[in-house]
Motif scaffolding. Structure first.
Motif, PDB file in Angstrom:
ATOM      1  N   GLY A   1       7.191   5.059   3.621  1.00  0.00           N
ATOM      2  CA  GLY A   1       6.370   6.244   3.854  1.00  0.00           C
ATOM      3  C   GLY A   1       4.929   5.891   4.203  1.00  0.00           C
ATOM      4  N   ASN A   2       4.039   6.818   3.931  1.00  0.00           N
ATOM      5  CA  ASN A   2       2.617   6.615   4.197  1.00  0.00           C
ATOM      6  C   ASN A   2       1.953   5.860   3.050  1.00  0.00           C
ATOM      7  OD1 ASN A   2       2.769   8.144   6.619  1.00  0.00           O
ATOM      8  ND2 ASN A   2       2.592  10.042   5.438  1.00  0.00           N
TER       9      ASN A   2
ATOM     10  N   ALA B   1       0.814  -1.213   0.000  1.00  0.00           N
ATOM     11  CA  ALA B   1       0.000   0.000   0.000  1.00  0.00           C
ATOM     12  C   ALA B   1       0.849   1.265   0.000  1.00  0.00           C
ATOM     13  CB  ALA B   1      -0.931   0.012   1.219  1.00  0.00           C
ATOM     14  N   ARG B   2       2.158   1.117   0.246  1.00  0.00           N
ATOM     15  CA  ARG B   2       3.029   2.290   0.365  1.00  0.00           C
ATOM     16  C   ARG B   2       4.072   2.374  -0.740  1.00  0.00           C
ATOM     17  NH1 ARG B   2       4.715   1.125   6.653  1.00  0.00           N
ATOM     18  NH2 ARG B   2       2.617   0.723   7.461  1.00  0.00           N
ATOM     19  N   ALA B   3       4.301   1.287  -1.464  1.00  0.00           N
ATOM     20  CA  ALA B   3       5.368   1.252  -2.461  1.00  0.00           C
ATOM     21  C   ALA B   3       5.014   2.079  -3.690  1.00  0.00           C
ATOM     22  CB  ALA B   3       5.651  -0.189  -2.862  1.00  0.00           C
ATOM     23  N   ASP B   4       6.037   2.589  -4.370  1.00  0.00           N
ATOM     24  CA  ASP B   4       5.814   3.350  -5.596  1.00  0.00           C
ATOM     25  C   ASP B   4       5.370   2.425  -6.724  1.00  0.00           C
ATOM     26  OD1 ASP B   4       8.317   2.645  -7.398  1.00  0.00           O
ATOM     27  OD2 ASP B   4       9.081   2.947  -5.374  1.00  0.00           O
TER      28      ASP B   4
END
Length: 267
Positions: free
Chosen positions: A191-192, A123-126
């Motif tokens: 990150g978020n 849910a946070r990965a690019d």
């Protein structure tokens, strides 16, 4: 570090001299002197083999396990990112190694422990990292499906029928790529959560599902109930490959957006 061997040898030589003097100058008998000489030797060996040596071996193995986890792709980042999980993995790996399980095999057996964390990080990965992770996963599904579809099902749903040791069933090249993709995912997801375009994800999913229904019909609904004993596990693997291949066919941004949507629904 000064070796204890010369010190220990000197102590036994001194003890032997003292006992010889006592035998010659007191009522101490020879057999009693021999017992006095052997007793500390026996006690020293008992102490060494029952406590000191096993303790040193465990400490050396614990250090080896620490080094292994600190260098292994997919695990090394956890020491700073997820210290509690890293300590848990360290204890489990040490336990397996003490039972005689080879290092690489033991590490492979613990891969399933990371699945909850992987779902969170997706849910946070690019976009690029997420799509690369899925692409490698689809290649693994295809490789596992060929000799034995049951392996593919266990790879997809370890919570249903137990996971598999990928190190034992994948080619070295694909296993290495799996580790690198996992390492990249963990590295690029600190990150978020990335916002999801819900409407776009729903449209993309609906378009993919419509195409899959043309091939699989109502059987496609089995993807929603993997724990049901009546499901066709071979077909589940094939349908999953088709589903994720359909996602990979989308532009990277849309594919990643849909994956985040699916993770948010399934956990």
């Amino acid at each position: 570090m000064l070796s204890l061997f010369p010190i220990t040898l000197a102590a036994f030589v001194l003890l032997a001299i003292i006992i010889i003097v006592l035998v010659r100058t007191t009522s101490l008998r020879l057999w009693q002197g021999v017992i006095l000489f052997l007793l500390p030797l026996v006690l020293a060996n008992l102490l060494w083999f029952s406590w000191l040596h096993p303790r040193q071996e465990r400490q050396a193995l614990a250090q080896e396990v620490t080094t292994q986890l600190s260098l292994a792709p997919g695990y090394r980042l956890l020491k700073t990112q997820e210290p509690a999980l890293w300590q848990l993995l360290h204890r489990e790996l040490l336990h397996k190694r003490m039972e005689g399980v080879p290092a690489e095999q033991a590490l492979g057996e613990m891969r399933g422990w990371l699945m909850d964390l992987v779902n969170q990080r997706m849910a946070r990965a690019d976009d690029e990292t997420l799509v690369n992770y899925l692409r490698v996963s689809v290649e693994e599904m295809q490789a596992l499906k060929q000799p034995e579809p049951q392996r593919c099902f266990r790879f997809l749903y370890p919570q249903v029928n137990g996971g598999i040791n990928l190190q034992q069933v994948l080619s070295p090249e694909l296993y290495q790529r799996d580790a690198q993709a996992l390492d990249q995912l963990l590295q690029q997801s600190t990150g978020n959560d990335i916002p999801i375009d819900q409407a776009l994800a729903q449209r993309d999913l609906q378009s993919i599902v419509e195409k899959l229904y043309g091939k699989w019909g109502d059987k496609l609904q089995q993807l929603n109930m993997p724990a049901d004993t009546a499901v066709d596990r071979s077909a589940m693997c094939a349908m999953s490959i088709d589903l994720y291949s359909g996602i990979l066919a989308l532009p990277a941004k849309q594919a990643a957006n849909l994956l985040r949507k699916m993770v948010s629904l399934t956990g």
